[in-house]
Design a protein around this motif. Structure first.
Motif, mmCIF file in Angstrom:
data_model
loop_
_atom_site.group_PDB
_atom_site.id
_atom_site.type_symbol
_atom_site.label_atom_id
_atom_site.label_comp_id
_atom_site.label_asym_id
_atom_site.label_seq_id
_atom_site.Cartn_x
_atom_site.Cartn_y
_atom_site.Cartn_z
ATOM 1 N N VAL A 74 0.820 -1.207 0.000
ATOM 2 C CA VAL A 74 0.000 0.000 0.000
ATOM 3 C C VAL A 74 0.852 1.254 0.000
ATOM 4 N N ASP A 75 2.006 1.201 0.653
ATOM 5 C CA ASP A 75 2.885 2.368 0.650
ATOM 6 C C ASP A 75 3.304 2.720 -0.776
ATOM 7 N N ARG A 76 3.588 1.697 -1.579
ATOM 8 C CA ARG A 76 3.988 1.928 -2.970
ATOM 9 C C ARG A 76 2.822 2.515 -3.773
ATOM 10 N N LEU A 77 1.648 1.923 -3.610
ATOM 11 C CA LEU A 77 0.468 2.443 -4.305
ATOM 12 C C LEU A 77 0.193 3.884 -3.894
ATOM 13 N N GLY A 78 0.274 4.127 -2.596
ATOM 14 C CA GLY A 78 -0.009 5.470 -2.115
ATOM 15 C C GLY A 78 0.973 6.493 -2.615
ATOM 16 N N ALA A 79 2.256 6.127 -2.611
ATOM 17 C CA ALA A 79 3.278 7.072 -3.047
ATOM 18 C C ALA A 79 3.123 7.429 -4.513
ATOM 19 N N ILE A 80 2.742 6.450 -5.334
ATOM 20 C CA ILE A 80 2.659 6.693 -6.774
ATOM 21 C C ILE A 80 1.349 7.374 -7.159
ATOM 22 N N LEU A 81 0.245 6.836 -6.690
ATOM 23 C CA LEU A 81 -1.053 7.307 -7.157
ATOM 24 C C LEU A 81 -1.713 8.299 -6.214
ATOM 25 N N VAL A 82 -1.860 7.934 -4.949
ATOM 26 C CA VAL A 82 -2.611 8.785 -4.034
ATOM 27 C C VAL A 82 -1.889 10.100 -3.787
ATOM 28 N N GLU A 83 -0.607 10.017 -3.442
ATOM 29 C CA GLU A 83 0.134 11.250 -3.194
ATOM 30 C C GLU A 83 0.275 12.092 -4.452
ATOM 31 N N GLY A 84 0.426 11.424 -5.590
ATOM 32 C CA GLY A 84 0.488 12.167 -6.848
ATOM 33 C C GLY A 84 -0.792 12.925 -7.127
ATOM 34 N N MET A 85 -1.934 12.276 -6.900
ATOM 35 C CA MET A 85 -3.209 12.953 -7.104
ATOM 36 C C MET A 85 -3.405 14.088 -6.105
ATOM 37 N N ARG A 86 -3.047 13.835 -4.857
ATOM 38 C CA ARG A 86 -3.201 14.876 -3.831
ATOM 39 C C ARG A 86 -2.352 16.100 -4.155
ATOM 40 N N ARG A 87 -1.147 15.869 -4.661
ATOM 41 C CA ARG A 87 -0.225 16.968 -4.960
ATOM 42 C C ARG A 87 -0.586 17.692 -6.257
ATOM 43 N N ASP A 88 -0.868 16.928 -7.306
ATOM 44 C CA ASP A 88 -1.008 17.522 -8.631
ATOM 45 C C ASP A 88 -2.453 17.805 -9.038
ATOM 46 N N ARG A 89 -3.391 17.071 -8.467
ATOM 47 C CA ARG A 89 -4.809 17.238 -8.822
ATOM 48 C C ARG A 89 -5.633 17.282 -7.540
ATOM 49 N N PRO A 90 -5.454 18.332 -6.733
ATOM 50 C CA PRO A 90 -6.100 18.369 -5.415
ATOM 51 C C PRO A 90 -7.624 18.312 -5.462
ATOM 52 N N GLU A 91 -8.234 18.893 -6.479
ATOM 53 C CA GLU A 91 -9.701 18.847 -6.542
ATOM 54 C C GLU A 91 -10.187 17.431 -6.832
ATOM 55 N N LEU A 92 -9.486 16.715 -7.694
ATOM 56 C CA LEU A 92 -9.832 15.313 -7.924
ATOM 57 C C LEU A 92 -9.633 14.498 -6.649
ATOM 58 N N TYR A 93 -8.538 14.741 -5.960
ATOM 59 C CA TYR A 93 -8.248 14.019 -4.725
ATOM 60 C C TYR A 93 -9.354 14.238 -3.694
ATOM 61 N N GLU A 94 -9.762 15.474 -3.508
ATOM 62 C CA GLU A 94 -10.809 15.775 -2.531
ATOM 63 C C GLU A 94 -12.127 15.096 -2.905
ATOM 64 N N ALA A 95 -12.484 15.172 -4.185
ATOM 65 C CA ALA A 95 -13.786 14.650 -4.615
ATOM 66 C C ALA A 95 -13.818 13.134 -4.675
#
Length: 294
Positions: A220-241
């Motif tokens: 999960v750490d790998r998945l989170g680092a690549i996808l979740v953190e990337g979305m949170r950093r680069d696409r914050p509105e998508l991450y929130e929604a």
């Protein structure tokens, strides 16, 4: 055309730019947690919605959790009526007043055309769709080409088993609510989403194979680092929604379930388990004992 896209939407809604091509792996142990208090246990399983039919992902630990569970929770019902699903897709994913290309900057049009050309499709195929819907359709194409299907996904497999066994099945969201998550995005965010997907189709990211292995290994750490953190950093509105607000809402539901007693099993997309806003972290913050069991 739209009916084909309906199938694509149902494969992708909780996975976003999902992992594909998972055949050839003999054994798997995707991540699972146990949330407990004095008289209640809830198992949190991070699923993959689209899988190769020959992938063996089930483990003794998962089968024990399923057998003990008196209730099963999913993001939404994967066995919803296809006619009703198509009507909702037509309502939220099609724009009869403005073409897709009218909404896109030249760079995105060029990327989208190139991505479709690679698969022998034309821009006309998606020009009646909203940007988020076109992104969803484009994302699913590699999955179908690799032989993956929603019918082989973890959610569908467990749902079939539960229906046959007459176990109670509950959903955090309706299919309409899931579609509205995308349909209510600002148009600029929709266009960003399509631009990202089209660019990845033309030049696939090098981390694709690692994502597949990460899910199967429960990394999960790998998945989170690549996808979740990337979305949170680069696409914050998508991450929130698409992640944070939904996780918070689901944690509230599970908090109420923990007030009772018994065992329940939650099967939702693996990305909903990752990071400080993932379900394990949110349930731990509410004071429950949370331990990784797989």
């Amino acid at each position: 055309m739209v009916s084909a896209w309906v199938r694509g939407v149902r494969r992708l809604l909780a996975v976003m730019t999902a992992v594909v091509g998972l055949s050839g792996v003999a054994h798997a142990a995707p991540a699972m947690w146990e949330v407990s208090d004095g008289d209640s246990r809830i198992y949190l399983f991070g699923s993959m919605h689209v899988l190769s039919p020959d992938l063996r992902w089930r483990t003794p630990a998962f089968d024990r959790a399923y057998a003990q569970a008196g209730k099963l929770w999913f993001e939404t019902r994967v066995d919803a009526d296809p006619v009703a699903v198509k009507a909702l897709v037509d309502r939220y994913g099609v724009d009869a007043s403005r073409s897709l290309t009218e909404k896109l900057p030249p760079r995105t049009v060029a990327s989208l055309r190139a991505a479709l050309d690679q698969r022998g499709a034309s821009l006309d195929r998606v020009d009646h769709l909203r940007p988020w819907a076109a992104a969803m359709m484009l994302s699913v194409l590699p999955m179908t080409e690799a032989g993956g299907s929603v019918a082989s996904g973890a959610d569908a497999a467990v749902t079939r088993q539960a229906v046959k066994a007459e176990k109670p099945i509950l959903s955090f969201e309706s299919f309409e609510q899931q579609l509205r998550l995308f349909a209510d995005l600002p148009e600029a965010v929709e266009v960003q989403y399509l631009d990202d997907v089209a660019a990845e189709q033309v030049s696939p990211p090098r981390w694709g194979v690692d994502l597949q292995k990460a899910w199967l290994k429960g990394d999960v750490d790998r998945l989170g680092a690549i996808l979740v953190e990337g979305m949170r950093r680069d696409r914050p509105e998508l991450y929130e929604a698409l992640l944070k607000r939904r996780n918070l809402a689901w944690a509230e539901v599970l908090d109420r379930e923990m007030a009772g007693s018994g065992v329940e099993l939650v099967t939702v997309g693996a990305l909903h388990m990752a990071g400080p806003d993932g379900l394990p972290a949110l349930m731990k913050a509410r004071g429950y004992r949370v331990r990784r069991v797989q």
